[in-house]
Design a protein around this motif. Structure first.
Motif, PDB file in Angstrom:
ATOM      1  N   VAL C  27       0.846  -1.197   0.000  1.00  0.00           N
ATOM      2  CA  VAL C  27       0.000   0.000   0.000  1.00  0.00           C
ATOM      3  C   VAL C  27       0.882   1.248   0.000  1.00  0.00           C
ATOM      4  O   VAL C  27       0.627   2.216  -0.715  1.00  0.00           O
ATOM      5  CB  VAL C  27      -0.952   0.002   1.218  1.00  0.00           C
ATOM      6  CG1 VAL C  27      -1.664   1.345   1.333  1.00  0.00           C
ATOM      7  CG2 VAL C  27      -1.955  -1.124   1.101  1.00  0.00           C
ATOM      8  N   PHE C  28       1.948   1.205   0.764  1.00  0.00           N
ATOM      9  CA  PHE C  28       2.865   2.338   0.860  1.00  0.00           C
ATOM     10  C   PHE C  28       3.492   2.664  -0.493  1.00  0.00           C
ATOM     11  O   PHE C  28       3.463   3.807  -0.931  1.00  0.00           O
ATOM     12  CB  PHE C  28       3.941   2.023   1.905  1.00  0.00           C
ATOM     13  CG  PHE C  28       5.030   3.048   2.025  1.00  0.00           C
ATOM     14  CD1 PHE C  28       4.753   4.338   2.465  1.00  0.00           C
ATOM     15  CD2 PHE C  28       6.348   2.709   1.738  1.00  0.00           C
ATOM     16  CE1 PHE C  28       5.774   5.270   2.599  1.00  0.00           C
ATOM     17  CE2 PHE C  28       7.364   3.641   1.864  1.00  0.00           C
ATOM     18  CZ  PHE C  28       7.073   4.923   2.288  1.00  0.00           C
ATOM     19  N   ILE C  29       4.040   1.634  -1.158  1.00  0.00           N
ATOM     20  CA  ILE C  29       4.716   1.967  -2.415  1.00  0.00           C
ATOM     21  C   ILE C  29       3.740   2.204  -3.568  1.00  0.00           C
ATOM     22  O   ILE C  29       4.092   2.836  -4.549  1.00  0.00           O
ATOM     23  CB  ILE C  29       5.792   0.932  -2.831  1.00  0.00           C
ATOM     24  CG1 ILE C  29       5.195  -0.444  -3.036  1.00  0.00           C
ATOM     25  CG2 ILE C  29       6.929   0.883  -1.832  1.00  0.00           C
ATOM     26  CD1 ILE C  29       6.198  -1.404  -3.655  1.00  0.00           C
ATOM     27  N   TYR C  30       2.528   1.724  -3.441  1.00  0.00           N
ATOM     28  CA  TYR C  30       1.544   2.010  -4.481  1.00  0.00           C
ATOM     29  C   TYR C  30       0.778   3.311  -4.185  1.00  0.00           C
ATOM     30  O   TYR C  30      -0.041   3.730  -4.980  1.00  0.00           O
ATOM     31  CB  TYR C  30       0.550   0.861  -4.637  1.00  0.00           C
ATOM     32  CG  TYR C  30       1.047  -0.278  -5.501  1.00  0.00           C
ATOM     33  CD1 TYR C  30       0.552  -0.467  -6.776  1.00  0.00           C
ATOM     34  CD2 TYR C  30       2.030  -1.135  -5.048  1.00  0.00           C
ATOM     35  CE1 TYR C  30       1.008  -1.500  -7.573  1.00  0.00           C
ATOM     36  CE2 TYR C  30       2.500  -2.176  -5.839  1.00  0.00           C
ATOM     37  CZ  TYR C  30       1.989  -2.358  -7.101  1.00  0.00           C
ATOM     38  OH  TYR C  30       2.448  -3.368  -7.892  1.00  0.00           O
ATOM     39  N   GLY C  31       1.050   3.877  -2.988  1.00  0.00           N
ATOM     40  CA  GLY C  31       0.293   5.033  -2.518  1.00  0.00           C
ATOM     41  C   GLY C  31      -0.106   6.052  -3.556  1.00  0.00           C
ATOM     42  O   GLY C  31      -1.284   6.180  -3.897  1.00  0.00           O
TER      43      GLY C  31
END
Lengths: 326, 428, 275
Positions: C27-31
């Motif tokens: 989720v963080f890197i796709y934010g």
């Protein structure tokens, strides 16, 4: 069980010295082990010579030339090097620059500092992911798939992703709406974007995958049997990590850190987009002088940047003495 | 290129001429030989290449030119940095450079472009005095900085002369006057002075252009408007002037006055649309784009005058023979009116208004050039309606706007120093 | 089913913990891409930031239409081709180099740091340096020649270091055993070395593809008359940025994820068959 300490490993830079008796033996049998080195390195060496070494030499040459309006004049001047280091008013108590370093050195310093911070954050965030992929995911197929999922954001052009930062983190962005809807804040917060906080987060987010890869590779080569054996001998998970996993993953950590270090030192685009251009990095300085066609000074900045990168890489390779660890 | 103007500027800008010419000739001979059977077809389809920004390199424009001229015109659009680098360093990779007068301090001495012979420009007489004398109307002010008329006139060898003369550096084309754009709902008042850029009321909601050469001009206009300092020439500041200006900017930045610094057209649009800023230095079509996205935005008409810029078509020094004829055909075509009408619908002006008028509907002409209320809905060049009926273009008519240019985008003599101090400003 | 011993339970907890962390990480890197996905369905009169002005597939349609500025489809094909070529060369060169580096040879230190220098030269100046040399020699720049050259310079160190990591702690006793049994070098390589290092080669190639596809600075002066995708996108930003770019980003993300799914499926089938 495989004995790791005894296994033959070549170091990162060249192989381990071969014993004289072995050499003699190899000569005697007239059989060289492996493909001839010359053929293995020739294509890449030639390629690097044409596309890296020659251009690099011309960059070095430019740094001694003079930039005049309308072009470069061949010369042998150190004025741009002087301009890099010398700061007007350094010894003048009245001057605003009294005892301050030149802005280019300071920029290099702050770039370096920032890079170090982000490297540490990437390691903290990325290591558990690599560990998870290597140690917790059993099948190779899922390891690859889950690793690839982390790579996918890279396949959307960086320039496109950059545009999406604003609607995500801006005052009217998605994250702020979420925070307001969850009653965490009552009015939009502005520190998410165009701030040091947002900048740091963005860099971690973009580059963390670069260190996940190499660490994952080192970890996945650890024989589960050793871990099992250690556990059987009553080692705590912490001990196992400190004594076995940690040291064996160090080469991966070092390589991942080199990737991140080198990319971040040359970084310029994120500063513009996520920090709103509110900082300068050595990369932006080079770009700014390139843009006004002052190529010698851009070259001097680039060479100083390369020098500091080289030092950084050597230091990383020293800290993690890869040859020994392996 | 002659030996004379090769001078000592070799290396990046010029160099290796004889060998390259030889290679070029050899390659040409080979090409001619291999297609000897179809000389006519090859000649007819021989393309010319043009490079520039997305302002003038638009597929519809070069596509139309290819159709009108009977030979392909291949446009390559680039960002500013990439464009500038390519124009200066690779004049063998394009025939036409759609450049900007504020870069002429680099391009004229570099001799990467050849002087354009005005005798070969059919409608040279129709090109307005804005680029020839700096006065669009007899009583307009010329403005400080790199106004086109200061960068236009050359002698036969491409050296700068005080005009008018037969040769020019670049054929004047599209141009505009930049100003401040603001969201009237958020500012709560009409913005009429550059000084508002530093008004404490908008602290943390202001953006500035992050191109040192242009950013400092907007700042200098604001500083002068506030009566803090008087610059001798805002288009060519001295070191102490730059110091004063940057020190002031650093103070403002440390107070948290700026939300962001933008670099591309698109960034400036998004900053305003997303509500990050309420006031920023801006380009006119960006204001149109913001309004098209449903966000109120006004392109301020400022009493101190605007900041002008001017683009045009230059020809690479490498072009000779038939290719050169094609180049002249292409740049002549830019004056034909159709291209001018095309860019007018994006809010840019053209150096030949009378030709443009023929290609615009009367309502369009009244709105874009005369500054009158739109008599009906008006489209952008691609047919999307961007102007509602009754809307008025801010800043009055073309002649009104360009009578009051305070300063033109410029490259200063102290450019290196400026970039150094700008670096300090951004790091502060 | 096996019984839940405390040890098994602990392991399960650890695994769950890591899985949750992985998901948070994704989720963080796709934010920032979440906003991109949503805004690709922006209404016809909306832009690349919120608010949404209706929803539509208008911008997705624009993906296959000719663009206003530049040539999106052509640029994408060129960038893909370039990235694929870079991928192959990177994988090949880095494998060869890493194999050479298993032995000590004259000049290995110099070669190592030359390869590393490819990481360090600021791209824009490398591009300038090479462009100048090519001008002197009268060689025109093109994406498949000069741009390819500097892209490989940039991607090679990544692939090389990955391969170094693979060959480190590489157990060469198998290879020696094969040699002792009289196998020639090619056979040894094909039968023993290659299967062991294939994941590394794939990773090196992937680095090559990824870094080349997205490379801007190195390409500025070296792409010649036709833009690569980053150059084209950069050029389009001198105009209004349209949600077409978001549709493109979303499309490439969905496509990549689908490819990974396909990889999983194919791998599963092949694995079953080989058993």
């Amino acid at each position: 069980m495989q004995d790791f300490a005894q296994a033959q490993h070549s170091g990162l830079i060249g192989g381990q010295p071969v014993g004289p008796s072995q050499v003699a033996e190899a000569r005697k049998t007239r059989r060289e082990v492996g493909f001839p080195v010359g053929w293995l390195v020739a294509p890449a060496t030639l390629w690097l010579l044409v596309f890296l070494v020659l251009p690099l030499i011309s960059i070095i040459v430019f740094s001694f030339w003079t930039s005049a309006k309308g072009g470069l004049v061949p010369d042998l001047t150190l004025q741009y090097y002087a301009g890099y280091f010398y700061n007007e008013g350094f010894f003048d108590q009245e001057h605003r620059n009294f005892l301050t370093l030149s802005v280019f050195i300071r920029t290099l310093g702050s770039t370096f500092y920032f890079t170090a911070v982000v490297m540490v954050l990437c390691l903290i965030v990325g290591y558990p992911i690599a560990y998870f992929l290597a140690m917790q995911v059993q099948s190779f197929k899922w390891q690859m798939a889950l690793f690839l999922v982390c790579m996918v954001p890279f396949w959307t052009s960086y320039l496109i992703r950059a545009v999406a930062w604003l609607p995500m983190l801006g005052r009217r962005g998605l994250l702020n709406s979420l925070l307001i809807n969850l009653d965490i804040v009552d009015k939009p917060v502005s520190f998410l974007l165009y701030s040091e906080f947002g900048y740091t987060m963005a860099l971690v987010q973009i580059y963390v995958v670069l260190c996940v890869g190499p660490i994952f590779f080192s970890l996945s080569k650890i024989d589960p049997a050793i871990l099992e054996a250690a556990r059987d001998m009553g080692a705590t998970p912490f001990q196992i990590f400190r004594e076995i996993i940690g040291p064996l993953s160090l080469p991966g950590v070092a390589i991942g850190m080199i990737f991140i270090f080198v990319i971040l030192m040359g970084e310029f685009a994120t500063a513009v987009v996520v920090y709103g251009g509110k900082t300068s990095t050595t990369g932006t300085v080079i770009l700014n002088y390139y843009a006004i066609a002052n190529y010698p000074f851009a070259a001097v900045n680039a060479l100083m940047l390369m020098l500091s990168m080289m030092i950084g890489v050597v230091v990383i390779l020293r800290i993690v003495d890869i040859r020994k660890e392996l | 290129m002659t030996a004379k103007n090769g001078s000592k500027h070799i290396g990046v800008a010029n160099g290796g001429v004889s060998r390259r010419q030889f290679m070029g000739t050899a390659a040409g001979a080979v090409a001619a030989g291999s297609v000897a059977g179809f000389p006519n077809i090859v000649q007819a389809a021989d393309p010319i290449r043009t490079i520039g920004l997305g302002v003038s390199i638009i597929n519809e424009i070069q596509g139309r030119a290819s159709k009108d001229l009977g030979f392909p015109v291949r446009g390559q659009a680039l960002g500013y940095g990439a464009m500038f680098g390519k124009m200066l360093n690779q004049n063998d990779q394009y025939e036409i450079a759609e450049g900007y007068y504020n870069d002429m301090d680099v391009f004229i001495p570099s001799k990467v472009w050849q002087p354009i012979d005005t005798k070969r420009i059919k409608e040279w007489d129709k090109v307005t005095n804005l680029s020839k004398t700096g006065r669009l109307t007899p009583d307009s002010s010329q403005g400080q900085g790199d106004a086109p008329f200061r960068q236009l006139w050359l002698d036969e060898d491409g050296n700068r002369v005080k005009g008018p003369s037969r040769y020019i550096s670049m054929l004047p084309g599209w141009h505009n006057a930049d100003s401040l754009g603001y969201n009237p709902k958020d500012t709560g008042r009409k913005i009429e002075s550059w000084g508002e850029l530093f008004s404490p009321d908008f602290k943390g909601k202001v953006a500035l252009l992050n191109v040192p050469q242009i950013g400092v001009m907007d700042a200098s206009l604001a500083i002068e408007a506030l009566g803090l300092f008087k610059f001798k020439d805002k288009g060519n500041m001295t070191k102490p002037e730059i110091d004063f200006l940057i020190d002031f900017l650093i103070k403002k930045k440390q107070e948290g006055h700026f939300r962001a610094f933008w670099e591309t057209f698109g960034q400036s649009v998004n900053l305003m649309v997303s509500g990050e800023v309420v006031l920023e230095s801006m380009w006119s079509p960006a204001v149109t784009a913001i309004k098209a996205e449903g966000v109120p935005c006004v392109y301020a008409y400022l009493k101190e005058g605007m900041r002008g810029w001017h683009g045009g078509c230059a020809i690479s020094a490498k072009v000779t023979g038939k290719k050169l004829d094609q180049c002249y055909e292409y740049i002549n075509w830019w004056l034909s009116g159709w291209p001018g009408a095309f860019v007018a619908r994006q809010g840019y002006y053209m150096s030949v208004p009378e030709n443009v008028k023929k290609h615009l509907e009367p309502e369009e002409w009244d709105f874009w050039y005369e500054g009158k209320p739109a008599a009906k809905e008006l489209p952008d060049p691609f047919g999307t309606i961007i102007v509602e009926k009754g809307e008025v273009r801010d800043g009055g008519s073309y002649w009104n706007r360009f009578a009051n240019i305070a300063v033109w985008n410029s490259l200063m003599d102290e450019n290196d120093y400026l970039v150094k101090r700008w670096t300090e400003f951004l790091s502060a | 089913m096996a019984r839940w011993t405390p040890e098994r339970r602990r392991k399960a907890w650890v695994k769950t913990g890591f899985s949750v962390y992985y998901m948070i990480f994704v989720v963080f890197i796709y934010g920032p891409m979440i906003a991109m996905f949503i805004l690709s369905f922006q209404g016809r009169r909306g832009g690349t930031s919120f608010p949404m002005r209706g929803t539509s597939l208008y911008w997705w349609g624009k993906l296959i239409e000719p663009s206003t500025v530049g040539d999106l489809q052509g640029a994408m094909m060129r960038s893909l081709m370039l990235a694929l070529i870079v991928m192959v060369i990177t994988a090949l060169f880095s494998t060869m180099l890493a194999m050479a580096f298993r032995k000590k040879f004259y000049g290995s230190g110099l070669l190592f740091y030359t390869v590393m220098a490819g990481l360090m030269v600021p791209g824009i100046l490398l591009s300038l340096g090479l462009a100048t040399l090519m001008r002197q020699m009268g060689i025109p720049a093109a994406w498949w020649s000069s741009a390819l050259g500097v892209h490989v310079v940039w991607t090679l160190p990544f692939g090389f270091l990955v391969m170094m990591a693979v060959f480190n702690r590489f157990d060469s006793s198998l290879e020696e055993a094969a040699r002792d049994m009289g196998a020639d070098e090619w056979t040894v390589f094909k039968e023993i070395t290659l299967p062991l290092i294939t994941p590394g080669i794939v990773a090196a190639g992937l680095f090559g593809f990824t870094l080349s596809y997205d490379e801007f600075a190195r390409t500025t002066l070296l792409a010649g008359a036709e833009n690569t995708l980053p150059l084209d996108i950069n050029a389009s930003m001198t105009q209004r940025i349209r949600p077409t770019l978001f549709a493109l980003g979303t499309a490439s993300t969905v496509f990549s994820l689908a490819m990974i799914g396909l990889f999983l499926a194919i791998y599963t089938v092949l694995y079953r068959r080989s058993r």
